[in-house]
Design an enzyme around this catalytic site. Sequence first.
Site, PDB file in Angstrom:
ATOM      1  N   GLY A 176       0.846  -1.197   0.000  1.00 17.50           N
ATOM      2  CA  GLY A 176       0.000   0.000   0.000  1.00 17.50           C
ATOM      3  C   GLY A 176       0.877   1.240   0.000  1.00 17.50           C
ATOM      4  O   GLY A 176       1.940   1.252   0.617  1.00 17.50           O
ATOM      5  N   ARG A 179       0.550  -4.832  -4.936  1.00 24.58           N
ATOM      6  CA  ARG A 179       0.730  -5.895  -3.926  1.00 24.58           C
ATOM      7  C   ARG A 179       1.046  -7.199  -4.654  1.00 24.58           C
ATOM      8  O   ARG A 179       0.320  -8.177  -4.530  1.00 24.58           O
ATOM      9  CB  ARG A 179      -0.537  -6.037  -3.078  1.00 24.58           C
ATOM     10  CG  ARG A 179      -0.850  -4.809  -2.216  1.00 24.58           C
ATOM     11  CD  ARG A 179      -1.900  -5.142  -1.186  1.00 24.58           C
ATOM     12  NE  ARG A 179      -2.364  -3.974  -0.450  1.00 24.58           N
ATOM     13  CZ  ARG A 179      -1.768  -3.492   0.637  1.00 24.58           C
ATOM     14  NH1 ARG A 179      -0.679  -4.056   1.095  1.00 24.58           N
ATOM     15  NH2 ARG A 179      -2.272  -2.442   1.267  1.00 24.58           N
ATOM     16  N   ASP A 192       5.988  -5.345   5.661  1.00 25.91           N
ATOM     17  CA  ASP A 192       6.406  -6.739   5.870  1.00 25.91           C
ATOM     18  C   ASP A 192       6.198  -7.626   4.637  1.00 25.91           C
ATOM     19  O   ASP A 192       7.023  -8.493   4.349  1.00 25.91           O
ATOM     20  CB  ASP A 192       5.731  -7.337   7.112  1.00 25.91           C
ATOM     21  CG  ASP A 192       4.223  -7.198   7.102  1.00 25.91           C
ATOM     22  OD1 ASP A 192       3.686  -6.451   6.253  1.00 25.91           O
ATOM     23  OD2 ASP A 192       3.569  -7.837   7.938  1.00 25.91           O
ATOM     24  N   THR A 194       4.950   1.785   6.339  1.00 28.71           N
ATOM     25  CA  THR A 194       3.537   1.452   6.532  1.00 28.71           C
ATOM     26  C   THR A 194       2.892   2.466   7.459  1.00 28.71           C
ATOM     27  O   THR A 194       3.468   2.807   8.498  1.00 28.71           O
ATOM     28  CB  THR A 194       3.289   0.041   7.120  1.00 28.71           C
ATOM     29  OG1 THR A 194       1.923  -0.030   7.545  1.00 28.71           O
ATOM     30  CG2 THR A 194       4.165  -0.298   8.295  1.00 28.71           C
ATOM     31  N   ASP A 237       0.470   1.856   9.166  1.00 27.49           N
ATOM     32  CA  ASP A 237       0.010   1.108  10.348  1.00 27.49           C
ATOM     33  C   ASP A 237       1.053   1.096  11.469  1.00 27.49           C
ATOM     34  O   ASP A 237       0.730   0.807  12.614  1.00 27.49           O
ATOM     35  CB  ASP A 237      -0.315  -0.342   9.971  1.00 27.49           C
ATOM     36  CG  ASP A 237      -1.563  -0.453   9.108  1.00 27.49           C
ATOM     37  OD1 ASP A 237      -2.135   0.587   8.765  1.00 27.49           O
ATOM     38  OD2 ASP A 237      -1.963  -1.592   8.784  1.00 27.49           O
ATOM     39  N   ASP A 256       3.418  -0.986  12.088  1.00 26.04           N
ATOM     40  CA  ASP A 256       3.463  -2.285  12.768  1.00 26.04           C
ATOM     41  C   ASP A 256       4.635  -3.160  12.341  1.00 26.04           C
ATOM     42  O   ASP A 256       4.629  -4.367  12.588  1.00 26.04           O
ATOM     43  CB  ASP A 256       2.135  -3.044  12.558  1.00 26.04           C
ATOM     44  CG  ASP A 256       1.846  -3.338  11.096  1.00 26.04           C
ATOM     45  OD1 ASP A 256       2.598  -2.840  10.233  1.00 26.04           O
ATOM     46  OD2 ASP A 256       0.879  -4.056  10.811  1.00 26.04           O
ATOM     47  N   ARG A 295      -4.484  -2.817  10.433  1.00 25.02           N
ATOM     48  CA  ARG A 295      -4.919  -4.200  10.168  1.00 25.02           C
ATOM     49  C   ARG A 295      -4.651  -5.116  11.361  1.00 25.02           C
ATOM     50  O   ARG A 295      -5.532  -5.820  11.836  1.00 25.02           O
ATOM     51  CB  ARG A 295      -4.164  -4.705   8.933  1.00 25.02           C
ATOM     52  CG  ARG A 295      -4.345  -6.140   8.604  1.00 25.02           C
ATOM     53  CD  ARG A 295      -3.608  -6.489   7.331  1.00 25.02           C
ATOM     54  NE  ARG A 295      -4.241  -5.867   6.181  1.00 25.02           N
ATOM     55  CZ  ARG A 295      -5.376  -6.307   5.638  1.00 25.02           C
ATOM     56  NH1 ARG A 295      -5.994  -7.349   6.135  1.00 25.02           N
ATOM     57  NH2 ARG A 295      -5.890  -5.694   4.595  1.00 25.02           N
TER      58      ARG A 295
HETATM   59  O1  F6P Z   1      -0.820  -0.516   4.141  1.00 24.24           O
HETATM   60  C1  F6P Z   1      -1.556  -1.010   5.219  1.00 24.24           C
HETATM   61  C2  F6P Z   1      -2.970  -0.675   5.011  1.00 24.24           C
HETATM   62  O2  F6P Z   1      -3.077   0.712   5.016  1.00 24.24           O
HETATM   63  C3  F6P Z   1      -3.906  -1.324   6.040  1.00 24.24           C
HETATM   64  O3  F6P Z   1      -4.106  -0.599   7.169  1.00 24.24           O
HETATM   65  C4  F6P Z   1      -5.174  -1.503   5.231  1.00 24.24           C
HETATM   66  O4  F6P Z   1      -5.923  -2.574   5.751  1.00 24.24           O
HETATM   67  C5  F6P Z   1      -4.640  -1.805   3.902  1.00 24.24           C
HETATM   68  O5  F6P Z   1      -3.422  -1.141   3.774  1.00 24.24           O
HETATM   69  C6  F6P Z   1      -5.569  -1.395   2.768  1.00 24.24           C
HETATM   70  O6  F6P Z   1      -4.976  -1.809   1.587  1.00 24.24           O
HETATM   71  P1  F6P Z   1      -5.601  -1.588   0.151  1.00 24.24           P
HETATM   72  O7  F6P Z   1      -5.351  -0.157  -0.202  1.00 24.24           O
HETATM   73  O8  F6P Z   1      -4.827  -2.514  -0.714  1.00 24.24           O
HETATM   74  O9  F6P Z   1      -7.047  -1.898   0.235  1.00 24.24           O
END
Ligand code: F6P
Length: 344
Positions: free
Chosen positions: A10, A72, A103, A125, A127, A129, A171
């Site tokens: 992301g 991804r 990760d 990230t 997040d 994390d 997440r």
């Molecule tokens: O990059 C992590 C994150 O921001 C998470 O918090 C979230 O669940 C996910 O990406 C959303 O990803 P996407 O944009 O692929 O739906």
Amino acid sequence: MRVGLLTGGGDCPGLNAVIGAVVKKGIQQYGDEFVGFLEGWRGVLDNNTIPLTLDTVDGIITKGGTILRTSRTNVRKIEGGVEKCVATLKANKIDALIAIGGDDTQSVTNALIQAGVPGVGVPKTIDNDLNGTDVCFGFDTAVGIATEAIDRLHTTAEAHNRVIVCEVMGRDAGWIALTAGVAGNAHVVLVPERPIDLDHVCKLLKYNHDHGKKYGIVVVAEGAKLPSGGQATVGTKLDAFGHAQLSGIAAALASEIEKKTGYETRSVNLGHTQRGGSPSAYDRMLATRYGLAAIDLVHEGKFGQLVVLHGTKIESIPIAEAISKNRTVDASFLKILDALEPKV
Ligand code: F6P
């Protein structure tokens, strides 16, 4: 040296700041050449590249998103994927690869390192994390956006005597919910690290109501477990790294809270607003420091390492250690929530 660069997973505010720092120091101090692989690992699989020069990176520090775009793509799930990547890197005469990602992205970097690719990682990230670093760039910007949104929710919730449940990203870890929730003076903060006790949530909202505030703000991380069990997801499809699309916990909680308390309740999901737009000054600086340290690692031949922040110092740890587990909200931070909560 000829250095390859990619951004995976992301997107995150600050990616361009890392790219700019790597390229500027690489060219100006080390005389490097740079090849940008487009759309994360997909660009390495498909040999989709652009040259990265001082001109390409001029001024990008202020911009969100990533000039290399992202995806991804999980190379390890594609038959012959690792070999294909190794061949592309060889064809482009790449001496070292810098992968900027969380990760999932770093698990692919690690697989390529095991296949003999000289790679280093930069942690990304919102997040926050990733294990082994105190802070990932992007987190500060996301928290700033979420805090501003929560500030705004207070006034509209108060004007209408409503409860508003605000869903933020996170997440596996509740760092954004915890930080923006505390900073935004939320009445209830819910994180994936703790089961949700709906009766307790309602008691807190009732306490508020009975003590002069006829409204309530609940902040919940998207990955928190529903009181009925499991996470709130959109459909059943998983991405290439096995993740479901999370969304909907705020709406689910809002309806339960309204039923249980009788208070009019609304929900809002901040979603990708937290990932888009310009990085904060803190993230621009952290990302720049990470980028400068990453190109130094390349020239020191310290492959297999991820740049990290420990206290105020930029250091490095093995990528394998960073991807071994998530950095979740620990007891000392959960205690902050407990200390701020009224006794109900
Ligand atoms: O990059 C992590 C994150 O921001 C998470 O918090 C979230 O669940 C996910 O990406 C959303 O990803 P996407 O944009 O692929 O739906």
